[in-house]
Design an enzyme around this catalytic site. Sequence first.
Site, PDB file in Angstrom:
ATOM      1  N   TYR A   1       0.838  -1.205   0.000  1.00  0.00           N
ATOM      2  CA  TYR A   1       0.000   0.000   0.000  1.00  0.00           C
ATOM      3  C   TYR A   1       0.872   1.254   0.000  1.00  0.00           C
ATOM      4  CZ  TYR A   1      -2.683   3.756   2.199  1.00  0.00           C
ATOM      5  OH  TYR A   1      -3.242   4.968   2.526  1.00  0.00           O
TER       6      TYR A   1
ATOM      7  N   HIS B   1       2.290   1.827  -3.376  1.00  0.00           N
ATOM      8  CA  HIS B   1       1.355   1.780  -4.504  1.00  0.00           C
ATOM      9  C   HIS B   1       1.228   3.157  -5.164  1.00  0.00           C
ATOM     10  CE1 HIS B   1      -2.342   1.196  -6.778  1.00  0.00           C
ATOM     11  NE2 HIS B   1      -2.160  -0.116  -6.614  1.00  0.00           N
TER      12      HIS B   1
END
Length: 109
Positions: free
Chosen positions: A77, A80
């Site tokens: 995450y 990302h």
Amino acid sequence: MEEAKGFVRRVLLLKFKAETAPNHVERLIKDYSNLVNLVESLKTWHMGKDANIKNLHEGFTHVVELTFEDDEGEAAYSAHPAHLEFHERAWPHVKKMVVIDYKPTSFHT
């Protein structure tokens, strides 16, 4: 105490700059919530506004709780492109932020 297997939770406390218009803050929050649709390892996204009647918030107005599948999911995450793009747009409007990552723990008595 029993630490949950896998899941990692993140709690963010956000204090926005005074010059950031409330409607812009709301737009940023909506955009932030959309990351749960774009980042596979982000499993849940919850947000709330401060509702403390004792005025103990120290200027923090929003709390966000994220759930990741595991430590690797949190790392994915963080790297990302959708998260990085959002962070680039949001960071200039944030006065202060507190971030706590934890693994949920159950207590049995």
